[in-house]
Design an enzyme around this catalytic site. Structure first.
Site, mmCIF file in Angstrom:
data_model
loop_
_atom_site.group_PDB
_atom_site.id
_atom_site.type_symbol
_atom_site.label_atom_id
_atom_site.label_comp_id
_atom_site.label_asym_id
_atom_site.label_seq_id
_atom_site.Cartn_x
_atom_site.Cartn_y
_atom_site.Cartn_z
ATOM 1 N N ARG A 58 0.829 -1.216 0.000
ATOM 2 C CA ARG A 58 0.000 0.000 0.000
ATOM 3 C C ARG A 58 0.855 1.255 0.000
ATOM 4 N NH1 ARG A 58 -2.577 -3.888 3.001
ATOM 5 N NH2 ARG A 58 -1.428 -3.212 4.822
ATOM 6 N N GLU A 95 6.340 -10.143 15.743
ATOM 7 C CA GLU A 95 5.896 -10.647 17.040
ATOM 8 C C GLU A 95 6.300 -12.129 17.184
ATOM 9 O OE1 GLU A 95 1.747 -10.067 17.558
ATOM 10 O OE2 GLU A 95 1.769 -10.746 19.647
#
Ligand code: AMP
Length: 170
Positions: A58, A95
Site C-alpha cells: 500500500r 511478534e
C-alpha cells in the site's frame, strides 16, 4: 473532509484479534484519495526531497502519488525475491518470527534526501527496517509519513530521532 469516515475497519483480519484499517474504501473515493495525498504530502512541498521510498504494497500507491506531487522520484521497497536487479536486504523481528525487506542497491545515491511513506505505522518494525535500508545506501533520511498511526502500539519509539508525520491517529 473527514478521511476517517472512508476508512473501513475489518475485525480479525488477517488473523484473530487484529483490527485491520482498510484504506481501499478511501482510495475508491475520488475526493478521499485527493485529500489523503494532499495531507500526506503537504509538509514536504519545497523540502528538496529527491526520492520517496514506498513500502510494499500500500506504500506504493500512496508513495508514488506523494512523489509526483512533490516533484520527487519513487523507489519501491519490497518483500525478498521480488526486485529484479541487485538488491540489499534488511531482516527484522515480528511478534512471532522474522521478516525481511529489500531495496535495489543502486536506488539511492549518497547524500540524496529521502522520504519514506507507508499506509499504517503500527509497531514500527517495518518502517525501522526501511530506515536501515536507506541509510545503508548512504541516503539522507528526511522523514517518514504515514496515513494512519496506531498510537497504542508506540511505533514512534522505534523511530526515535526521526521526523514522523501521520495524517490520522487512532
Ligand atoms: P509495523 O511493522 O508493525 O509498524 O506494521 C506496519 C505494516 O503492517 C504496514 O505496512 C501496514 O500496512 C501493516 N499493518 C500493521 N497493522 C495494521 C493494521 N491494523 N491495519 C492495516 N495494516 C496494518
Amino acid at each position: 473532509m473527514d478521511l476517517k469516515e472512508h476508512i473501513r475497519h475489518v475485525p480479525d483480519f488477517p488473523k484473530p484479534g487484529i483490527l485491520f484499517y482498510d484504506i481501499t474504501t478511501l482510495l475508491r473515493h475520488p475526493l478521499g484519495l485527493k485529500t489523503a495525498i494532499e495531507r500526506l504530502a503537504v509538509p514536504y512541498v519545497g523540502a528538496g526531497i529527491d526520492a520517496v521510498v514506498g513500502i510494499e504494497s500500500r506504500g506504493f500507491i500512496l508513495g508514488a502519488a506523494v512523489a509526483e506531487r512533490i516533484g520527487a522520484g519513487f523507489i519501491p521497497v519490497r518483500k525478498p525475491g521480488k526486485l529484479p536487479a541487485r538488491a540489499i536486504k534488511e531482516v527484522y523481528d515480528l511478534e512471532y518470527g522474522k521478516d525481511a525487506l529489500e531495496i535495489h542497491a543502486d536506488a539511492v545515491e549518497k547524500g540524496e534526501r529521502v522520504l519514506i511513506v507507508d499506509d499504517v505505522l503500527a509497531t514500527g518494525g517495518t518502517a525501522a527496517a526501511t530506515v536501515q535500508l536507506v541509510r545503508k545506501l548512504g541516503g539522507e533520511l528526511y522523514g517518514l509519513a504515514f496515513l494512519i498511526e496506531l498510537i497504542a502500539l508506540n511505533g514512534k519509539s522505534r523511530l526515535a530521532g526521526e521526523r514522523v508525520h501521520s495524517v490520522l491517529q487512532y
